[in-house]
Design a protein around this motif. Sequence first.
Motif, short mmCIF file in Angstrom:
data_model
loop_
_atom_site.label_atom_id
_atom_site.label_comp_id
_atom_site.label_asym_id
_atom_site.label_seq_id
_atom_site.Cartn_x
_atom_site.Cartn_y
_atom_site.Cartn_z
N UNK A 425 0.84 -1.19 0.00
CA UNK A 425 0.00 0.00 0.00
C UNK A 425 0.88 1.25 0.00
N UNK A 426 0.26 2.38 -0.24
CA UNK A 426 0.99 3.64 -0.24
C UNK A 426 1.57 3.92 1.14
N UNK A 427 0.82 3.60 2.20
CA UNK A 427 1.31 3.83 3.55
C UNK A 427 2.53 2.96 3.85
N UNK A 428 2.50 1.71 3.38
CA UNK A 428 3.65 0.83 3.58
C UNK A 428 4.88 1.37 2.88
N UNK A 429 4.70 1.81 1.65
CA UNK A 429 5.84 2.33 0.90
C UNK A 429 6.41 3.58 1.56
N UNK A 430 5.55 4.46 2.04
CA UNK A 430 6.03 5.69 2.69
C UNK A 430 6.85 5.36 3.93
N UNK A 431 6.53 4.29 4.61
CA UNK A 431 7.28 3.91 5.80
C UNK A 431 8.56 3.14 5.48
N UNK A 432 8.65 2.57 4.28
CA UNK A 432 9.82 1.77 3.91
C UNK A 432 10.81 2.50 3.01
N UNK A 433 10.37 3.52 2.30
CA UNK A 433 11.17 4.06 1.19
C UNK A 433 12.55 4.55 1.63
N UNK A 434 12.67 5.02 2.87
CA UNK A 434 13.97 5.51 3.32
C UNK A 434 14.91 4.39 3.72
N UNK A 435 14.38 3.18 3.85
CA UNK A 435 15.21 2.03 4.24
C UNK A 435 15.58 1.14 3.05
N UNK A 436 15.01 1.41 1.89
CA UNK A 436 15.33 0.62 0.70
C UNK A 436 16.61 1.18 0.07
N UNK A 437 17.54 0.31 -0.20
CA UNK A 437 18.85 0.71 -0.73
C UNK A 437 19.04 0.09 -2.11
N UNK A 438 19.42 0.93 -3.07
CA UNK A 438 19.80 0.45 -4.41
C UNK A 438 21.30 0.21 -4.40
N UNK A 439 21.67 -1.01 -4.64
CA UNK A 439 23.08 -1.43 -4.53
C UNK A 439 23.69 -1.48 -5.93
N UNK A 440 24.76 -0.71 -6.14
CA UNK A 440 25.48 -0.68 -7.42
C UNK A 440 26.76 -1.52 -7.31
N UNK A 441 27.13 -2.11 -8.41
CA UNK A 441 28.43 -2.80 -8.46
C UNK A 441 29.52 -1.75 -8.35
N UNK A 442 30.42 -1.94 -7.43
CA UNK A 442 31.48 -0.96 -7.21
C UNK A 442 32.75 -1.41 -7.93
N UNK A 443 33.38 -0.43 -8.57
CA UNK A 443 34.61 -0.70 -9.32
C UNK A 443 35.73 0.22 -8.85
N UNK A 444 35.55 0.81 -7.68
CA UNK A 444 36.58 1.70 -7.15
C UNK A 444 37.49 0.91 -6.23
N UNK A 445 38.74 0.76 -6.62
CA UNK A 445 39.68 -0.04 -5.84
C UNK A 445 40.02 0.63 -4.52
N UNK A 446 39.81 1.94 -4.44
CA UNK A 446 40.12 2.63 -3.18
C UNK A 446 39.25 2.10 -2.04
N UNK A 447 37.98 1.83 -2.32
CA UNK A 447 37.08 1.33 -1.28
C UNK A 447 37.55 -0.02 -0.76
N UNK A 448 37.96 -0.89 -1.67
CA UNK A 448 38.45 -2.21 -1.25
C UNK A 448 39.74 -2.09 -0.45
#
Length: 522
Positions: A425-448
């Motif tokens: 529902x819209x109410x569920x999404x409004x309560x979850x949207x800040x906790x959903x994370x889009x994860x990208x493949x990282x290619x920066x060797x500095x982070x590793x």
Amino acid sequence: MALLTVFKGIIMAESNGITLFGFEIKRKQDRAAEKLRSIVPPTDEDGAGYVTASGAHYGQYIDFDNNNTKDNLQQIRKYRGIAQHPEVDMAVDEIVNESISTSELKSSVGINLDNIDGLSDQIKKAINEEFDNVVAMLNFNEYGHDMYKRWYIDGRMVHHLVVDEDNPKAGIQDIRSMDAAKVRKVKHVKSKKDPVTGAKIVESVDEFFIYEEKPGQQASGLKLTVDSVSYVTSGLLDENRKKIVSHLHKAMKPINQLRMMEDSLVIYRLARAPERRIFYIDVGNLPRGKAENYMKDIMTKYRNKLVYDADTGAIRDDRKHMSMLEDFWLPRREGGRGTEISTLPGGENLGQIDDIVYFQKRMYRSLNVPINRLEQEAQFSLGRSTEISRDEIKFQKFIDRLRRRFSKLFLDILQKQLIIKQVVTQEDWDSWKNDIVIDYIRDNHFTELRDTELQRERLQTMDMIQQYVGEFYSKEWVWKNVLHMEEDEIEDIRKQIDDETASGEIGADDDHINPDNEQGEE
């Protein structure tokens, strides 16, 4: 209910309440929002133009800041023009390559729902499946690099979400890209005068999109609802807070200055590079007319050049007409020093390009790209993270900000897909949207490198204080202050160690690696 209806020559979308792809959804907070009174409309980070006159759907095409970019088309054309500059294109590619990485084994992007509490496995599985469908409809794994580059240059990206009107619960069937230069987000603000204070109070705000096939050349367009369009912007606004600008906007001045300096350098080299000769011709006491004819005869005589053509065996007279940039012919009267030939030297500072390099570095700084990444002499090395320059750290943080902003593309479409299919529902999404994370493949060797060295330093610190554990420090203190672990991580690792010990994977000789083992090395 039809998604599009014809009204007054403009194809419009019905927008009573919240219209989602042709059917209406009532929200509980609508009634509460109507009771809120304010003299200003809600803050909008999408740069929507405010249209206060009823029916003036094209009132947003105004020259807000006198910069001759009265609509999106001219503004985006400027960004696309400067993006063709070789140095700018190289810098933009560096940013895009760092942001979007590809892999043959896994998708370029994923979704992480671990931060959402109380989410059932069934709903979590449905969200993951719908997210994979959205990525597949966008064909992001194949065209993600081009999409991200287009979004970065234009400062916005627009997609039309296609739904089967006969079966809306089937969800989004197709996602089609739209030219950002042909779409504009508009706010239609209605206000009324407060009888007590006399101030204008915002009564309602109607948001929609205007689509024109030929911007500025037609009197009508498509009025689309907010729910039928995916609209992702750079998040940057101009000084008036009304128009979206690209990340290239702040680099426009350095790029134009660099172009002028390069052009002036080329012109100077062409004009000053050749050595020029000065011919002082003694004309004696000849009258002016005869003196000029005499000089022309001398010029013609010395410009004639007999050439032997080896192919035909003939002698050819090549007449080379020299320009004034090469030679100067000046008369000299009787009493002078007679005929004389001298040489003017060419430019002596043709190799100095310090000013060009200055504006080039200034342009790179405006694009937030480390200069050493764009220099051909710079070599890539995998050293310690402490040796990484501060520019690299700032660049990685800039990439992370860009990724978070670009993630709105997936979250916005995913939200509409889940609500249409009645997964949430819209109410569920409004309560979850800040906790959903889009994860990208990282290619920066500095982070590793950084993570590896941090882990190494923590383990070395733990080895040094191990003899003091139980006397001056507790094991719980080591977990939290040396290894910097949270309560959940500590519990998970304790459980894993207990399971491995129970299964016999950790023998008696390995008890010393278990911080909870009271015997230790004894």
